[in-house]
Design an enzyme around this catalytic site. Structure first.
Site, mmCIF file in Angstrom:
data_model
loop_
_atom_site.group_PDB
_atom_site.id
_atom_site.type_symbol
_atom_site.label_atom_id
_atom_site.label_comp_id
_atom_site.label_asym_id
_atom_site.label_seq_id
_atom_site.Cartn_x
_atom_site.Cartn_y
_atom_site.Cartn_z
ATOM 1 N N SER A 158 -12.563 44.150 -21.571
ATOM 2 C CA SER A 158 -11.898 43.698 -22.797
ATOM 3 C C SER A 158 -10.732 42.900 -22.151
ATOM 4 O O SER A 158 -10.560 43.114 -21.104
ATOM 5 C CB SER A 158 -11.353 44.672 -23.597
ATOM 6 O OG SER A 158 -10.326 44.545 -24.432
ATOM 7 N N TYR A 171 -7.040 53.048 -24.819
ATOM 8 C CA TYR A 171 -7.751 51.933 -24.627
ATOM 9 C C TYR A 171 -7.577 50.983 -23.597
ATOM 10 O O TYR A 171 -8.383 50.737 -22.780
ATOM 11 C CB TYR A 171 -7.831 51.232 -25.975
ATOM 12 C CG TYR A 171 -8.962 49.989 -26.038
ATOM 13 C CD1 TYR A 171 -10.158 50.657 -26.689
ATOM 14 C CD2 TYR A 171 -8.882 48.878 -25.893
ATOM 15 C CE1 TYR A 171 -11.252 49.766 -26.701
ATOM 16 C CE2 TYR A 171 -9.561 47.610 -26.103
ATOM 17 C CZ TYR A 171 -10.768 48.419 -26.668
ATOM 18 O OH TYR A 171 -11.894 47.515 -26.658
HETATM 19 P P1 NAD Z 1 -18.617 49.195 -32.369
HETATM 20 O O1 NAD Z 1 -17.758 50.282 -33.046
HETATM 21 O O2 NAD Z 1 -19.668 48.219 -33.447
HETATM 22 O O3 NAD Z 1 -19.724 49.951 -31.560
HETATM 23 C C1 NAD Z 1 -19.544 50.688 -30.651
HETATM 24 C C2 NAD Z 1 -20.884 51.432 -30.252
HETATM 25 O O4 NAD Z 1 -20.471 52.727 -29.364
HETATM 26 C C3 NAD Z 1 -21.571 52.112 -31.476
HETATM 27 O O5 NAD Z 1 -22.824 51.913 -31.345
HETATM 28 C C4 NAD Z 1 -21.236 53.577 -31.230
HETATM 29 O O6 NAD Z 1 -22.027 54.328 -32.066
HETATM 30 C C5 NAD Z 1 -21.067 53.716 -29.805
HETATM 31 N N1 NAD Z 1 -20.470 54.588 -29.380
HETATM 32 C C6 NAD Z 1 -18.940 55.324 -29.848
HETATM 33 N N2 NAD Z 1 -18.868 56.580 -29.166
HETATM 34 C C7 NAD Z 1 -20.156 57.001 -28.647
HETATM 35 C C8 NAD Z 1 -20.621 58.182 -27.795
HETATM 36 N N3 NAD Z 1 -19.675 59.167 -27.909
HETATM 37 N N4 NAD Z 1 -21.721 58.258 -27.430
HETATM 38 C C9 NAD Z 1 -22.637 57.062 -27.727
HETATM 39 N N5 NAD Z 1 -22.489 55.877 -28.142
HETATM 40 C C10 NAD Z 1 -21.060 55.885 -28.866
HETATM 41 O O7 NAD Z 1 -17.394 48.379 -31.581
HETATM 42 P P2 NAD Z 1 -17.782 47.167 -30.626
HETATM 43 O O8 NAD Z 1 -16.535 46.302 -31.022
HETATM 44 O O9 NAD Z 1 -19.185 46.481 -30.842
HETATM 45 O O10 NAD Z 1 -17.330 47.543 -29.231
HETATM 46 C C11 NAD Z 1 -18.386 47.656 -28.125
HETATM 47 C C12 NAD Z 1 -17.569 47.351 -26.833
HETATM 48 O O11 NAD Z 1 -16.831 46.216 -26.965
HETATM 49 C C13 NAD Z 1 -16.685 48.569 -26.518
HETATM 50 O O12 NAD Z 1 -16.578 49.046 -25.283
HETATM 51 C C14 NAD Z 1 -15.399 47.872 -26.911
HETATM 52 O O13 NAD Z 1 -14.239 48.374 -26.447
HETATM 53 C C15 NAD Z 1 -15.434 46.479 -26.537
HETATM 54 N N6 NAD Z 1 -14.931 45.264 -27.012
HETATM 55 C C16 NAD Z 1 -14.839 44.942 -28.338
HETATM 56 C C17 NAD Z 1 -13.956 43.990 -28.823
HETATM 57 C C18 NAD Z 1 -14.072 43.733 -30.286
HETATM 58 O O14 NAD Z 1 -13.119 42.786 -30.437
HETATM 59 N N7 NAD Z 1 -14.832 43.982 -31.017
HETATM 60 C C19 NAD Z 1 -13.243 43.257 -27.828
HETATM 61 C C20 NAD Z 1 -13.374 43.786 -26.452
HETATM 62 C C21 NAD Z 1 -13.891 44.572 -26.190
#
Ligand code: NAD
Length: 276
Positions: A158, A171
């Site tokens: 991130s 985080y």
């Molecule tokens: P999201 O909540 O849509 O997806 C997260 C996924 O992780 C889901 O499929 C969830 O079921 C899974 N998950 C959570 N806990 C789990 C566990 N214990 N075991 C197995 N699966 C688990 O969120 P997202 O925004 O798509 O995030 C995906 C990644 O991208 C994350 O690592 C997040 O930190 C990173 N990220 C997101 C953003 C953003 O703006 N959305 C920005 C930077 C980084």
């Protein structure tokens, strides 16, 4: 006689279909039932990869969407907080596909709170899913990659792996850790055909961010639409969200020969957030 011919035709079609599928590279994307992980899975399936999905939520919908591209798609139910379930997931991949070519450590969770109010349980959960799980998954993937003679590890970090924001202690700590983990693994595999890199997205409109937007809207008495544009404008000079397709394409690039000598890099896709 005609039945025999039909059988032979059917059998050879079946065989060639399976040989074609068997020759395909396989990617595991953790947390790929929604958001960025699902977007990556879609782009990789479009790119011809067999896909292993993981995560919680609407599994049937994710499998249906990713299956539309005609590659083999499997879902493995593993809670990444539990190292034994991570081990079982890798055993299942080897027995189902007989290979693994790409590991995308994507699953992640968030909890927003000032340090004084951050419950230790939330800290432990975030470190377990966002940092420890990628470490354990890499431990399981590396022997498979070394045996196959190649592999790609892509950690979805991130901008919060590079810079901080208030109220996101666990985080930010975990994501900074992911960047460190990425660099060490890249060095330890530097003389092999295995690479390890990170992607650092800015804001992407996914369930993880939608929750933050609705919490902020509620606190301020603002509308979701107003808070959405306030959130993105605060950090992105472009004033636009990053899309899951853009991240999926970046993953495909890191899997391509063009990225053979990208090792330990953090690919930033953040609308200019960290250029400021
Ligand atoms: P999201 O909540 O849509 O997806 C997260 C996924 O992780 C889901 O499929 C969830 O079921 C899974 N998950 C959570 N806990 C789990 C566990 N214990 N075991 C197995 N699966 C688990 O969120 P997202 O925004 O798509 O995030 C995906 C990644 O991208 C994350 O690592 C997040 O930190 C990173 N990220 C997101 C953003 C953003 O703006 N959305 C920005 C930077 C980084």
């Amino acid at each position: 006689m005609r039945m025999k011919k039909t059988f032979v035709l059917f059998f050879s079609l079946f065989l060639s279909f399976n040989v074609a599928l068997a020759g395909r590279k396989v990617a595991l994307i953790t947390g790929s039932v929604s958001g960025i992980g699902l977007g990556i899975a879609m782009e990789m399936a479009k790119g011809g990869y067999g896909i292993v999905l993981n995560g919680f939520g609407d599994v049937d919908s994710a499998v249906t969407q990713v299956s539309t591209f005609g590659t083999r798609v499997t879902y493995i139910n593993a809670d990444l907080k539990d190292p034994r379930q991570i081990a079982s997931m890798f055993q299942a991949i080897v027995s189902t596909f007989g290979r693994l070519d790409v590991l995308v450590n994507n699953a992640g969770i968030q909890y927003v709170s000032p340090i004084e109010k951050m419950p230790i349980e939330k800290w432990n959960d975030i470190i377990a899913v966002n940092l420890t799980a990628p470490f354990i998954a890499i431990q399981h993937a590396l022997p498979i990659f070394r045996e196959g003679g190649h592999g790609r590890i892509i950690n979805i970090a991130s901008t919060h792996g590079l810079v901080a924001s208030v109220d996101k202690l666990a985080y930010v700590a975990a994501k900074h850790g992911v960047i460190g983990l990425t660099k060490v693994v890249a060095l330890e595999t530097a003389q092999t055909n295995i690479t390890c890199n990170a992607i650092c997205p800015g804001w992407v409109l996914t369930p993880l961010v939608e929750k933050q937007i609705s919490d902020r809207a509620e606190q301020k008495g603002a509308t979701i639409e107003d808070e959405k544009s306030a959130l993105v404008s605060e950090k992105h000079p472009s004033q636009q969200f990053v899309t899951v397709e853009q991240i999926g394409q970046a993953v495909l690039f890191l899997c391509s020969p063009a990225a053979d000598q990208m090792r330990g890099a953090s690919l930033v896709i953040d609308g200019g957030w960290t250029a400021q």
